[in-house]
Design an enzyme around this catalytic site. Structure first.
Site, mmCIF file in Angstrom:
data_model
loop_
_atom_site.group_PDB
_atom_site.id
_atom_site.type_symbol
_atom_site.label_atom_id
_atom_site.label_comp_id
_atom_site.label_asym_id
_atom_site.label_seq_id
_atom_site.Cartn_x
_atom_site.Cartn_y
_atom_site.Cartn_z
ATOM 1 N N ALA A 13 0.821 -1.215 0.000
ATOM 2 C CA ALA A 13 0.000 0.000 0.000
ATOM 3 C C ALA A 13 0.854 1.265 0.000
ATOM 4 O O ALA A 13 0.329 2.360 -0.153
ATOM 5 C CB ALA A 13 -0.927 0.004 1.212
ATOM 6 N N ASP A 87 9.035 1.521 11.008
ATOM 7 C CA ASP A 87 8.543 0.713 9.899
ATOM 8 C C ASP A 87 8.335 -0.711 10.403
ATOM 9 O O ASP A 87 8.989 -1.140 11.350
ATOM 10 C CB ASP A 87 9.569 0.720 8.762
ATOM 11 N N GLU A 88 7.432 -1.441 9.777
ATOM 12 C CA GLU A 88 7.121 -2.816 10.184
ATOM 13 C C GLU A 88 6.705 -2.866 11.649
ATOM 14 O O GLU A 88 7.137 -3.733 12.417
ATOM 15 C CB GLU A 88 8.310 -3.750 9.919
ATOM 16 N N CYS A 182 -9.298 -7.974 -1.243
ATOM 17 C CA CYS A 182 -10.481 -7.558 -0.493
ATOM 18 C C CYS A 182 -10.916 -8.787 0.324
ATOM 19 O O CYS A 182 -10.462 -9.906 0.069
ATOM 20 C CB CYS A 182 -11.599 -7.101 -1.431
#
EC number: 2.7.1.21
Length: 193
Positions: A13, A87-88, A182
């Site tokens: 994303a 991050d992560e 989704c």
């Protein structure tokens, strides 16, 4: 007053891209930032955050024994820190999340975390659960499923392209190992193995 932020999404994303851009914005104005990432995440090299579009930066690493509050407090005493980036964040432990909250609350330094909300089985990561519970601000970063709907789930695939339904919650991998879907297509994919 500084805040603890949790920016979450599924894979691919742009979380790392957004982190690197936000850190750059501070640095461009002469402000010092600290970037942390998981010590075992070596996809871009140990101690490095990289995005799929080619941006990268050196980072400090954390593991189970890292005291993030103590480390940031010591570095802040040497030279002011304007913002801490993680991050992560899904790889943090629950006690790390509380250390980050203390950085915001006691040191008055904003903490921006970026990570996955759920794993390949649709379960919350422990750190993500803690961040969802205590972060001052939650921000969803959106990406799309192959059908065009918002992707909220991630599936793990083995080297033969078969969906993985069991295994360790944390397994470092990239674009070929994980695919975002989704919910509808995740259920269809997850149930087909």
């Amino acid at each position: 007053m500084a805040k603890l932020y949790f920016n979450y999404s599924t894979m691919n994303a742009g979380k790392s891209t957004m982190l690197l851009q936000a850190s750059y914005n501070y640095q461009e104005r002469g402000m010092r930032t600290l970037i942390f990432t998981a010590a075992f995440d070596d996809r871009a090299g140990v101690g490095r955050v990289a995005s799929r579009i080619g941006l990268s930066s050196e980072a400090r690493t954390f593991d189970e024994n890292t005291d993030l509050f103590a480390e940031v407090a010591a570095l802040h005493a040497q030279a002011p820190v304007a913002c801490v980036f993680v991050d992560e964040a899904n790889f943090l432990s629950e006690h790390h999340v509380w250390q980050l909250a203390n950085i915001a609350d006691r040191l008055n330094i904003p903490v921006m975390t970026y990570g996955l909300r759920t794993d390949f089985q649709g379960k919350l990561f422990p750190a993500s659960k803690e961040l969802l519970a205590i972060a001052d601000e939650l921000r969803e970063i959106r990406t799309i499923c192959h059908c065009g709907r918002k992707a909220t789930m991630v599936a793990r695939f083995d080297s033969e392209g078969k969906v993985v339904t069991e295994g360790a919650q944390i397994e470092v991998g990239g674009n070929g190992k994980y695919v975002s879907f989704c919910r509808r297509h995740w259920v269809e994919t997850f149930n087909c193995s």
